[in-house]
Write a protein that holds these residues in place. Structure first.
Motif, PDB file in Angstrom:
ATOM      1  N   GLY A  42       0.836  -1.193   0.000  1.00 12.71           N
ATOM      2  CA  GLY A  42       0.000   0.000   0.000  1.00 12.71           C
ATOM      3  C   GLY A  42       0.865   1.234   0.000  1.00 12.71           C
ATOM      4  O   GLY A  42       1.954   1.244   0.590  1.00 12.71           O
ATOM      5  N   VAL A  43       0.400   2.265  -0.663  1.00 16.63           N
ATOM      6  CA  VAL A  43       1.121   3.537  -0.704  1.00 16.63           C
ATOM      7  C   VAL A  43       0.662   4.377   0.483  1.00 16.63           C
ATOM      8  O   VAL A  43      -0.535   4.518   0.725  1.00 16.63           O
ATOM      9  CB  VAL A  43       0.858   4.289  -2.018  1.00 16.63           C
ATOM     10  CG1 VAL A  43       1.608   5.610  -2.037  1.00 16.63           C
ATOM     11  CG2 VAL A  43       1.253   3.435  -3.204  1.00 16.63           C
ATOM     12  N   LEU A  44       1.595   4.935   1.228  1.00 22.04           N
ATOM     13  CA  LEU A  44       1.241   5.750   2.381  1.00 22.04           C
ATOM     14  C   LEU A  44       0.266   6.839   1.964  1.00 22.04           C
ATOM     15  O   LEU A  44       0.521   7.613   1.041  1.00 22.04           O
ATOM     16  CB  LEU A  44       2.500   6.372   2.993  1.00 22.04           C
ATOM     17  CG  LEU A  44       2.282   7.153   4.294  1.00 22.04           C
ATOM     18  CD1 LEU A  44       1.771   6.233   5.395  1.00 22.04           C
ATOM     19  CD2 LEU A  44       3.566   7.846   4.723  1.00 22.04           C
ATOM     20  N   ASN A  45      -0.886   6.872   2.631  1.00 22.45           N
ATOM     21  CA  ASN A  45      -1.986   7.803   2.339  1.00 22.45           C
ATOM     22  C   ASN A  45      -2.596   7.574   0.957  1.00 22.45           C
ATOM     23  O   ASN A  45      -3.235   8.477   0.399  1.00 22.45           O
ATOM     24  CB  ASN A  45      -1.532   9.263   2.481  1.00 22.45           C
ATOM     25  CG  ASN A  45      -1.200   9.615   3.919  1.00 22.45           C
ATOM     26  OD1 ASN A  45      -1.895   9.203   4.840  1.00 22.45           O
ATOM     27  ND2 ASN A  45      -0.128  10.366   4.098  1.00 22.45           N
ATOM     28  N   GLY A  46      -2.398   6.355   0.417  1.00 24.57           N
ATOM     29  CA  GLY A  46      -2.931   6.036  -0.902  1.00 24.57           C
ATOM     30  C   GLY A  46      -3.610   4.676  -0.927  1.00 24.57           C
ATOM     31  O   GLY A  46      -4.129   4.183   0.080  1.00 24.57           O
ATOM     32  N   LEU A  47      -3.586   4.044  -2.096  1.00 21.12           N
ATOM     33  CA  LEU A  47      -4.317   2.803  -2.331  1.00 21.12           C
ATOM     34  C   LEU A  47      -3.559   1.562  -1.865  1.00 21.12           C
ATOM     35  O   LEU A  47      -2.330   1.597  -1.675  1.00 21.12           O
ATOM     36  CB  LEU A  47      -4.629   2.669  -3.818  1.00 21.12           C
ATOM     37  CG  LEU A  47      -5.559   3.713  -4.429  1.00 21.12           C
ATOM     38  CD1 LEU A  47      -5.665   3.508  -5.938  1.00 21.12           C
ATOM     39  CD2 LEU A  47      -6.942   3.670  -3.784  1.00 21.12           C
ATOM     40  N   LEU A  48      -4.315   0.467  -1.741  1.00 22.71           N
ATOM     41  CA  LEU A  48      -3.761  -0.846  -1.447  1.00 22.71           C
ATOM     42  C   LEU A  48      -3.665  -1.660  -2.726  1.00 22.71           C
ATOM     43  O   LEU A  48      -4.353  -1.392  -3.705  1.00 22.71           O
ATOM     44  CB  LEU A  48      -4.661  -1.592  -0.466  1.00 22.71           C
ATOM     45  CG  LEU A  48      -4.817  -1.006   0.934  1.00 22.71           C
ATOM     46  CD1 LEU A  48      -5.954  -1.711   1.658  1.00 22.71           C
ATOM     47  CD2 LEU A  48      -3.529  -1.130   1.722  1.00 22.71           C
ATOM     48  N   GLY A  49      -2.806  -2.680  -2.694  1.00 19.23           N
ATOM     49  CA  GLY A  49      -2.694  -3.564  -3.848  1.00 19.23           C
ATOM     50  C   GLY A  49      -1.772  -4.726  -3.548  1.00 19.23           C
ATOM     51  O   GLY A  49      -1.675  -5.177  -2.402  1.00 19.23           O
ATOM     52  N   ARG A  66       0.867  -3.171  -8.264  1.00 12.73           N
ATOM     53  CA  ARG A  66      -0.386  -2.665  -8.833  1.00 12.73           C
ATOM     54  C   ARG A  66      -1.331  -2.375  -7.679  1.00 12.73           C
ATOM     55  O   ARG A  66      -1.305  -3.067  -6.639  1.00 12.73           O
ATOM     56  CB  ARG A  66      -1.011  -3.662  -9.803  1.00 12.73           C
ATOM     57  CG  ARG A  66      -1.432  -4.987  -9.205  1.00 12.73           C
ATOM     58  CD  ARG A  66      -2.015  -5.929 -10.257  1.00 12.73           C
ATOM     59  NE  ARG A  66      -2.460  -7.194  -9.683  1.00 12.73           N
ATOM     60  CZ  ARG A  66      -3.646  -7.398  -9.142  1.00 12.73           C
ATOM     61  NH1 ARG A  66      -4.519  -6.399  -9.108  1.00 12.73           N
ATOM     62  NH2 ARG A  66      -3.985  -8.557  -8.638  1.00 12.73           N
ATOM     63  N   PHE A  67      -2.153  -1.357  -7.844  1.00 19.16           N
ATOM     64  CA  PHE A  67      -3.037  -0.907  -6.771  1.00 19.16           C
ATOM     65  C   PHE A  67      -4.472  -0.869  -7.288  1.00 19.16           C
ATOM     66  O   PHE A  67      -4.738  -0.337  -8.370  1.00 19.16           O
ATOM     67  CB  PHE A  67      -2.599   0.470  -6.273  1.00 19.16           C
ATOM     68  CG  PHE A  67      -1.146   0.512  -5.870  1.00 19.16           C
ATOM     69  CD1 PHE A  67      -0.748   0.039  -4.639  1.00 19.16           C
ATOM     70  CD2 PHE A  67      -0.174   0.982  -6.753  1.00 19.16           C
ATOM     71  CE1 PHE A  67       0.585   0.047  -4.275  1.00 19.16           C
ATOM     72  CE2 PHE A  67       1.152   1.002  -6.396  1.00 19.16           C
ATOM     73  CZ  PHE A  67       1.545   0.528  -5.152  1.00 19.16           C
ATOM     74  N   ASP A  68      -5.406  -1.430  -6.481  1.00 14.18           N
ATOM     75  CA  ASP A  68      -6.772  -1.551  -6.992  1.00 14.18           C
ATOM     76  C   ASP A  68      -7.865  -1.351  -5.952  1.00 14.18           C
ATOM     77  O   ASP A  68      -9.037  -1.557  -6.238  1.00 14.18           O
ATOM     78  CB  ASP A  68      -6.958  -2.925  -7.634  1.00 14.18           C
ATOM     79  CG  ASP A  68      -6.649  -4.069  -6.666  1.00 14.18           C
ATOM     80  OD1 ASP A  68      -6.400  -3.811  -5.469  1.00 14.18           O
ATOM     81  OD2 ASP A  68      -6.663  -5.234  -7.113  1.00 14.18           O
ATOM     82  N   ARG A  69      -7.520  -0.955  -4.717  1.00  8.72           N
ATOM     83  CA  ARG A  69      -8.570  -0.786  -3.714  1.00  8.72           C
ATOM     84  C   ARG A  69      -8.179   0.248  -2.665  1.00  8.72           C
ATOM     85  O   ARG A  69      -6.996   0.521  -2.450  1.00  8.72           O
ATOM     86  CB  ARG A  69      -8.910  -2.114  -3.042  1.00  8.72           C
ATOM     87  CG  ARG A  69      -7.742  -2.785  -2.334  1.00  8.72           C
ATOM     88  CD  ARG A  69      -8.108  -4.190  -1.917  1.00  8.72           C
ATOM     89  NE  ARG A  69      -7.039  -4.870  -1.226  1.00  8.72           N
ATOM     90  CZ  ARG A  69      -6.034  -5.496  -1.818  1.00  8.72           C
ATOM     91  NH1 ARG A  69      -5.942  -5.504  -3.143  1.00  8.72           N
ATOM     92  NH2 ARG A  69      -5.119  -6.107  -1.100  1.00  8.72           N
ATOM     93  N   ALA A  70      -9.221   0.781  -2.024  1.00  6.78           N
ATOM     94  CA  ALA A  70      -9.029   1.797  -0.999  1.00  6.78           C
ATOM     95  C   ALA A  70      -8.672   1.148   0.338  1.00  6.78           C
ATOM     96  O   ALA A  70      -8.999  -0.015   0.586  1.00  6.78           O
ATOM     97  CB  ALA A  70     -10.298   2.634  -0.849  1.00  6.78           C
ATOM     98  N   PRO A  71      -8.009   1.872   1.217  1.00  4.00           N
ATOM     99  CA  PRO A  71      -7.719   1.348   2.556  1.00  4.00           C
ATOM    100  C   PRO A  71      -8.988   1.270   3.398  1.00  4.00           C
ATOM    101  O   PRO A  71     -10.042   1.783   3.006  1.00  4.00           O
ATOM    102  CB  PRO A  71      -6.735   2.375   3.124  1.00  4.00           C
ATOM    103  CG  PRO A  71      -7.045   3.642   2.390  1.00  4.00           C
ATOM    104  CD  PRO A  71      -7.461   3.224   1.014  1.00  4.00           C
ATOM    105  N   PRO A  72      -8.928   0.622   4.564  1.00  2.00           N
ATOM    106  CA  PRO A  72     -10.109   0.523   5.431  1.00  2.00           C
ATOM    107  C   PRO A  72     -10.668   1.894   5.800  1.00  2.00           C
ATOM    108  O   PRO A  72      -9.926   2.882   5.886  1.00  2.00           O
ATOM    109  CB  PRO A  72      -9.581  -0.208   6.675  1.00  2.00           C
ATOM    110  CG  PRO A  72      -8.368  -0.942   6.199  1.00  2.00           C
ATOM    111  CD  PRO A  72      -7.765  -0.090   5.135  1.00  2.00           C
ATOM    112  N   THR A  73     -11.967   1.937   6.043  1.00  2.00           N
ATOM    113  CA  THR A  73     -12.624   3.186   6.412  1.00  2.00           C
ATOM    114  C   THR A  73     -12.155   3.647   7.790  1.00  2.00           C
ATOM    115  O   THR A  73     -12.167   2.857   8.748  1.00  2.00           O
ATOM    116  CB  THR A  73     -14.147   3.001   6.426  1.00  2.00           C
ATOM    117  OG1 THR A  73     -14.563   2.545   5.139  1.00  2.00           O
ATOM    118  CG2 THR A  73     -14.863   4.298   6.761  1.00  2.00           C
TER     119      THR A  73
END
Length: 239
Positions: A42-49, A66-73
């Motif tokens: 995951g990118v710090l303050n960004g997406l997970l993958g 590759r990144f395709d989803r948001a971090p937990p709410t």
């Protein structure tokens, strides 16, 4: 390390990263990473993958990502805590980050020893280190914001009323308080005192700022225990 956190400085190309230092050593010694193996990234303050190991060297490691989803709410919470003693502060920062707290206010209190404010653990780099450990544990990327307030009265009188407005505003206090309310996914302001709790004067000032006192029952908990218990009671957490 359940998530490999990546920083903008790690990127060689938009889809390839090179990591070194603690993360590299952890992947080699703990995960025993092999070329072709895939890990959560995951990118710090960004997406997970996902990241696939390409090369493993003595001092660095490269992955295609590759990144395709948001971090937990995040939790809809403003957490206000009397500054814990240094040994407990490390665990508290990591726990808060793991549970999804994104705004943490560390404040002074009568029972907070003055020496706590001079601990090296309050240096920005040390705070960041323990928050990152919490994010790695949780599989999250959003870095919490930490606010330091060394004077109790100015914070409670000048800032807290605005923070608490239009939120479920609570202060954990074991005496003359209502039972902890049921879990709700709603904006909340929660204050937690030091070991021994807030003194009566502080409790009254917190009430004047709009906070209602609540308790968890007859048992007196350490701060490091009270934080996860309160958050699990106040919010419908799912793990």
């Amino acid at each position: 390390m359940n998530l490999i956190l990546l920083y903008t400085s790690d990127f060689i190309t938009p889809h390839r990263v090179q990591i070194s230092g603690r993360r590299h050593q952890h992947m080699r010694s703990i995960h025993q990473a092999q070329a072709g193996e895939t890990f959560r990234v995951g990118v710090l303050n960004g997406l997970l993958g996902e990241g696939t190991v390409e090369t493993i060297g003595e001092h660095s490691l490269t992955l295609s990502v590759r990144f395709d989803r948001a971090p937990p709410t995040p939790l809809p919470l403003q957490l206000i805590m009397a500054l814990p003693r240094p040994k407990m502060l490390k665990r508290t920062l990591e726990t808060a980050a793991t549970l999804g707290v994104k705004d943490l206010w560390l404040i002074n209190s009568y029972r907070v020893d003055k020496s706590y404010w001079s601990t090296p653990l309050l240096r920005p780099d040390k705070i960041r280190e323990h928050l990152l450990l919490g994010l790695e544990q949780a599989g999250d990327t959003r870095l919490p914001r930490i606010h330091l307030r060394k004077r109790f009265k100015p914070f409670v009188e000048d800032e807290l009323p605005a923070l608490a407005r239009n939120t479920r505003a609570l202060v954990a206090h074991p005496y003359q308080a209502a039972p902890c309310p049921a879990a709700q996914d709603r904006p909340t302001t929660l204050a937690i005192g030091p070991e021994g709790g807030f003194i009566p004067y502080e409790v009254e000032k917190l009430r004047e700022a709009g906070l209602n006192t609540i308790h968890l029952g007859p048992r007196i908990l350490r701060v490091e225990t009270a934080v996860p218990v309160l958050l699990s009671r106040l919010f419908p957490l799912t793990f």
